[in-house]
Design an enzyme around this catalytic site. Structure first.
Site, mmCIF file in Angstrom:
data_model
loop_
_atom_site.group_PDB
_atom_site.id
_atom_site.type_symbol
_atom_site.label_atom_id
_atom_site.label_comp_id
_atom_site.label_asym_id
_atom_site.label_seq_id
_atom_site.Cartn_x
_atom_site.Cartn_y
_atom_site.Cartn_z
ATOM 1 N N HIS A 106 0.986 -1.315 0.070
ATOM 2 C CA HIS A 106 0.114 -0.015 0.016
ATOM 3 C C HIS A 106 0.849 1.278 -0.017
ATOM 4 O O HIS A 106 2.016 0.993 0.163
ATOM 5 C CB HIS A 106 -0.868 -0.020 1.233
ATOM 6 C CG HIS A 106 -0.277 -0.085 2.478
ATOM 7 N ND1 HIS A 106 0.380 -1.140 3.032
ATOM 8 C CD2 HIS A 106 -0.181 0.863 3.514
ATOM 9 C CE1 HIS A 106 0.897 -0.882 4.259
ATOM 10 N NE2 HIS A 106 0.358 0.272 4.720
ATOM 11 N N HIS A 108 1.444 3.882 2.072
ATOM 12 C CA HIS A 108 2.142 4.478 3.278
ATOM 13 C C HIS A 108 3.498 4.649 3.116
ATOM 14 O O HIS A 108 4.327 3.623 3.075
ATOM 15 C CB HIS A 108 1.606 3.710 4.508
ATOM 16 C CG HIS A 108 0.033 4.076 4.832
ATOM 17 N ND1 HIS A 108 -0.456 3.046 5.972
ATOM 18 C CD2 HIS A 108 -0.776 4.905 4.271
ATOM 19 C CE1 HIS A 108 -1.873 3.569 5.773
ATOM 20 N NE2 HIS A 108 -1.883 4.608 4.977
ATOM 21 N N ASP A 110 6.039 4.325 5.389
ATOM 22 C CA ASP A 110 6.826 3.351 6.129
ATOM 23 C C ASP A 110 6.875 2.026 5.075
ATOM 24 O O ASP A 110 7.476 0.896 5.370
ATOM 25 C CB ASP A 110 6.359 2.928 7.373
ATOM 26 C CG ASP A 110 5.017 2.554 7.487
ATOM 27 O OD1 ASP A 110 4.133 3.121 6.688
ATOM 28 O OD2 ASP A 110 4.743 1.693 8.474
ATOM 29 N N HIS A 111 6.279 1.739 3.968
ATOM 30 C CA HIS A 111 6.256 0.688 2.958
ATOM 31 C C HIS A 111 6.738 0.971 1.949
ATOM 32 O O HIS A 111 7.327 0.143 0.979
ATOM 33 C CB HIS A 111 4.946 0.058 2.737
ATOM 34 C CG HIS A 111 4.338 -0.340 4.298
ATOM 35 N ND1 HIS A 111 4.553 -1.865 4.294
ATOM 36 C CD2 HIS A 111 3.825 -0.095 5.398
ATOM 37 C CE1 HIS A 111 3.970 -1.993 5.609
ATOM 38 N NE2 HIS A 111 3.553 -0.747 6.139
#
EC number: 3.1.2.-
Length: 320
Positions: A106, A108, A110-111
């Site tokens: 996804h 976000h 932090d990914h």
């Protein structure tokens, strides 16, 4: 980590305040089991920690290198930590691995934060970034799409709720699932929309995968049990909200005949959790949880709302 219901009970204490809640999160973080920076956690899966630990990222974002041969794929890229890309490059070079696909669960940060570093280190990946609802220069992932490398095939599942573009990936050979942020290795996840994520959890259950590789936290050994727990927790909260709304309707006296009784989220917090809640905790923590539930129930046609003096107030429909 405590379950969501246990956290809710803990937060209902009259002595709780925002600092205490922050301390609680920090204490829970310290109690998490340590995870190695790099670990072969199955014959087909190597986990590389994102080097971004925190209250909401737990030990850090999990990124996964998948496959058994020279060509492998990677799922998620962390937050952009220099130590993460250094660990990834060292691992790939030392094992003679070439990445063929970069799959993102996804949007976000932090990914997705490590995408630029991956492309800088391996320019051939410029055209190999895949995400549902892709950004410019990325490739789309559609529901049911499969990606294969030597020793591993992963099948994409569109599972919105934590994020609108959220994808899980079933690792066919292991009957396992990369759960992204829909299911974590510890505790519960943040929710963008409650209705969709509950539907996504139910869909994930139908895959009947034994093992879960989460976006944060430790390996999940009984995935369906964990998903079932999360569903049950949300259903319990729905029932608490509905009981509270039934209560206000039951208190409607003859003088209110023909008039609708409705309450705002702050009043609902008192009905559900009792009096004595710190106002900041009510506003910052408890009210958002209940509003999340109210929105889901409204989408289901079970509750409604009205605007009174610029304030949204909620009420049960007659079928409740």
């Amino acid at each position: 980590m405590k379950t969501e219901s246990e956290v809710g009970h803990h937060m209902a204490s009259s002595t709780l305040n925002v600092d205490a809640f922050r301390d609680y999160l920090e204490t829970q973080l310290k109690r998490l089991p340590p995870l190695p920076d790099v670990e072969q956690i199955s014959p087909r899966v190597i986990r590389v920690l994102g080097q971004n630990p925190g209250e909401f990222t737990l030990q850090g974002t999990n990124t996964y290198i998948v496959g058994t041969g020279r060509s492998r794929l990677i799922i998620d890229t962390g937050q952009g930590s220099p130590q993460w890309i250094e660990n990834v490059v060292f691992l790939l070079e030392s094992m003679g691995i070439i990445l063929s696909h970069v799959l993102l669960t996804h949007w976000h940060g932090d990914h997705t934060g490590g995408v630029a570093d991956l492309i800088k280190s391996y320019p051939h990946l410029t055209t190999a970034i895949y995400k549902n609802s892709p950004a410019r220069d990325q490739n789309n992932i559609i529901d049911g799409q499969s990606f294969s490398v030597e020793g591993a095939t992963v099948r994409a599942l569109h599972t919105p709720g934590h994020a609108h573009d959220h994808m899980c990936f079933v690792l066919v050979e292991e009957n396992a699932m990369f759960t992204g942020d829909n299911i974590l290795g510890h505790g519960t996840t943040a929710v963008e929309e409650l209705g969709p994520i509950m539907s996504s959890w139910r869909r994930m259950l139908t895959e009947n995968c034994e093992r879960g590789y989460p976006g944060h936290g430790q390996l999940i050994h009984n995935l369906n049990h964990k998903i079932t727990e999360q569903l049950a927790s949300k259903v319990r909260r729905e029932n608490l909200v509905l009981d509270a709304l039934r209560c206000i309707r039951g208190q409607q006296g003859p003088q209110m005949a023909g008039r609708r009784m409705s309450i705002n989220p702050k009043q609902l917090v008192i009905l559900v959790h009792g009096k004595g809640i710190n106002e900041n905790v009510s506003t910052l923590v408890l009210e958002p949880f209940l509003i999340e539930t109210l929105r889901k129930l409204a989408a289901d046609g079970i509750v409604g709302f009205e605007i009174c003096n610029g304030e949204k107030r909620w009420f049960p429909v007659q079928t409740v």
